[in-house]
Design a protein around this motif. Structure first.
Motif, PDB file in Angstrom:
ATOM      1  N   MET A   1      11.493  -0.545   0.006  1.00  0.00           N
ATOM      2  CA  MET A   1      11.493  -1.521   1.063  1.00  0.00           C
ATOM      3  C   MET A   1      12.068  -0.861   2.315  1.00  0.00           C
ATOM      4  N   SER A   2      11.507  -1.225   3.425  1.00  0.00           N
ATOM      5  CA  SER A   2      12.011  -0.709   4.687  1.00  0.00           C
ATOM      6  C   SER A   2      11.952  -1.809   5.744  1.00  0.00           C
ATOM      7  N   PRO A   3      12.978  -1.856   6.602  1.00  0.00           N
ATOM      8  CA  PRO A   3      12.962  -2.862   7.665  1.00  0.00           C
ATOM      9  C   PRO A   3      11.975  -2.483   8.760  1.00  0.00           C
ATOM     10  N   VAL A   4      11.272  -3.468   9.278  1.00  0.00           N
ATOM     11  CA  VAL A   4      10.335  -3.274  10.376  1.00  0.00           C
ATOM     12  C   VAL A   4      10.632  -4.346  11.415  1.00  0.00           C
ATOM     13  N   GLY A   5      10.865  -3.937  12.624  1.00  0.00           N
ATOM     14  CA  GLY A   5      11.171  -4.912  13.663  1.00  0.00           C
ATOM     15  C   GLY A   5      12.524  -5.548  13.441  1.00  0.00           C
ATOM     16  N   GLU A   6      12.662  -6.766  13.941  1.00  0.00           N
ATOM     17  CA  GLU A   6      13.958  -7.440  13.863  1.00  0.00           C
ATOM     18  C   GLU A   6      14.206  -8.146  12.542  1.00  0.00           C
ATOM     19  N   ASP A   7      13.182  -8.772  11.960  1.00  0.00           N
ATOM     20  CA  ASP A   7      13.437  -9.590  10.768  1.00  0.00           C
ATOM     21  C   ASP A   7      12.356  -9.462   9.705  1.00  0.00           C
ATOM     22  N   LEU A   8      11.837  -8.278   9.517  1.00  0.00           N
ATOM     23  CA  LEU A   8      10.765  -8.090   8.540  1.00  0.00           C
ATOM     24  C   LEU A   8      11.133  -6.977   7.568  1.00  0.00           C
ATOM     25  N   LEU A   9      11.035  -7.251   6.259  1.00  0.00           N
ATOM     26  CA  LEU A   9      11.198  -6.236   5.217  1.00  0.00           C
ATOM     27  C   LEU A   9       9.834  -5.969   4.625  1.00  0.00           C
ATOM     28  N   VAL A  10       9.450  -4.704   4.560  1.00  0.00           N
ATOM     29  CA  VAL A  10       8.127  -4.338   4.068  1.00  0.00           C
ATOM     30  C   VAL A  10       8.277  -3.500   2.804  1.00  0.00           C
ATOM     31  N   LEU A  11       7.585  -3.908   1.748  1.00  0.00           N
ATOM     32  CA  LEU A  11       7.535  -3.178   0.486  1.00  0.00           C
ATOM     33  C   LEU A  11       6.259  -2.355   0.481  1.00  0.00           C
ATOM     34  N   HIS A  12       6.385  -1.043   0.310  1.00  0.00           N
ATOM     35  CA  HIS A  12       5.237  -0.146   0.278  1.00  0.00           C
ATOM     36  C   HIS A  12       4.908   0.187  -1.173  1.00  0.00           C
ATOM     37  N   ILE A  13       3.644   0.014  -1.548  1.00  0.00           N
ATOM     38  CA  ILE A  13       3.192   0.277  -2.916  1.00  0.00           C
ATOM     39  C   ILE A  13       2.015   1.240  -2.833  1.00  0.00           C
ATOM     40  N   LYS A  14       2.087   2.332  -3.591  1.00  0.00           N
ATOM     41  CA  LYS A  14       0.973   3.282  -3.628  1.00  0.00           C
ATOM     42  C   LYS A  14       0.346   3.240  -5.011  1.00  0.00           C
ATOM     43  N   THR A  15      -0.966   3.105  -5.057  1.00  0.00           N
ATOM     44  CA  THR A  15      -1.685   3.131  -6.330  1.00  0.00           C
ATOM     45  C   THR A  15      -2.468   4.430  -6.409  1.00  0.00           C
ATOM     46  N   HIS A  16      -2.714   4.887  -7.628  1.00  0.00           N
ATOM     47  CA  HIS A  16      -3.429   6.144  -7.819  1.00  0.00           C
ATOM     48  C   HIS A  16      -4.641   6.014  -8.726  1.00  0.00           C
ATOM     49  N   ASP A  17      -4.650   4.998  -9.570  1.00  0.00           N
ATOM     50  CA  ASP A  17      -5.737   4.902 -10.533  1.00  0.00           C
ATOM     51  C   ASP A  17      -6.189   3.457 -10.601  1.00  0.00           C
ATOM     52  N   PRO A  18      -7.391   3.124 -10.462  1.00  0.00           N
ATOM     53  CA  PRO A  18      -8.612   3.920 -10.351  1.00  0.00           C
ATOM     54  C   PRO A  18      -8.894   4.416  -8.937  1.00  0.00           C
ATOM     55  N   VAL A  19      -8.256   3.835  -7.929  1.00  0.00           N
ATOM     56  CA  VAL A  19      -8.432   4.327  -6.564  1.00  0.00           C
ATOM     57  C   VAL A  19      -7.059   4.496  -5.928  1.00  0.00           C
ATOM     58  N   GLU A  20      -7.013   5.311  -4.894  1.00  0.00           N
ATOM     59  CA  GLU A  20      -5.757   5.536  -4.205  1.00  0.00           C
ATOM     60  C   GLU A  20      -5.663   4.588  -3.013  1.00  0.00           C
ATOM     61  N   TRP A  21      -4.704   3.671  -3.085  1.00  0.00           N
ATOM     62  CA  TRP A  21      -4.506   2.691  -2.039  1.00  0.00           C
ATOM     63  C   TRP A  21      -3.054   2.719  -1.603  1.00  0.00           C
ATOM     64  N   HIS A  22      -2.814   2.250  -0.403  1.00  0.00           N
ATOM     65  CA  HIS A  22      -1.454   2.044   0.090  1.00  0.00           C
ATOM     66  C   HIS A  22      -1.348   0.562   0.439  1.00  0.00           C
ATOM     67  N   LEU A  23      -0.633  -0.184  -0.384  1.00  0.00           N
ATOM     68  CA  LEU A  23      -0.488  -1.623  -0.194  1.00  0.00           C
ATOM     69  C   LEU A  23       0.857  -1.917   0.450  1.00  0.00           C
ATOM     70  N   ARG A  24       0.908  -2.955   1.251  1.00  0.00           N
ATOM     71  CA  ARG A  24       2.153  -3.384   1.874  1.00  0.00           C
ATOM     72  C   ARG A  24       2.302  -4.893   1.718  1.00  0.00           C
ATOM     73  N   ALA A  25       3.525  -5.285   1.393  1.00  0.00           N
ATOM     74  CA  ALA A  25       3.864  -6.713   1.316  1.00  0.00           C
ATOM     75  C   ALA A  25       5.104  -6.919   2.175  1.00  0.00           C
ATOM     76  N   ALA A  26       5.113  -7.968   2.986  1.00  0.00           N
ATOM     77  CA  ALA A  26       6.222  -8.184   3.914  1.00  0.00           C
ATOM     78  C   ALA A  26       6.904  -9.516   3.660  1.00  0.00           C
ATOM     79  N   LEU A  27       8.210  -9.535   3.894  1.00  0.00           N
ATOM     80  CA  LEU A  27       9.035 -10.741   3.810  1.00  0.00           C
ATOM     81  C   LEU A  27       9.828 -10.886   5.096  1.00  0.00           C
TER      82      LEU A  27
END
Length: 70
Positions: A1-27
């Motif tokens: 998780m990393s803070p973005v801006g003033e009041d946003l926490l972003v969770l970064h998720i990387k997938t590798h199988d079956p495809v390589e994606w970079h997903l983000r979820a924010a709170l």
């Protein structure tokens, strides 16, 4: 998780199988109490505790249901 801006926490998720994606979820900060209250429900709390204590080292792979005759 990393803070973005003033009041946003972003969770970064990387997938590798079956495809390589970079997903983000924010709170937002105002969402955190709602998530904590949701996690403290007895059924959810029991599931979290059970998962933490009974993690399988080599979980069984799910059966492939795709039709290979095509």
């Amino acid at each position: 998780m990393s803070p973005v801006g003033e009041d946003l926490l972003v969770l970064h998720i990387k997938t590798h199988d079956p495809v390589e994606w970079h997903l983000r979820a924010a709170l937002e900060r105002k969402d955190i109490p709602k998530v904590l209250i949701w996690m403290l429900k007895p059924t959810i709390l029991f599931h979290i505790i059970r998962t933490l204590f009974y993690i399988k080292k080599n979980p069984r792979e799910l059966e492939d249901i795709m039709d290979k005759s095509i």
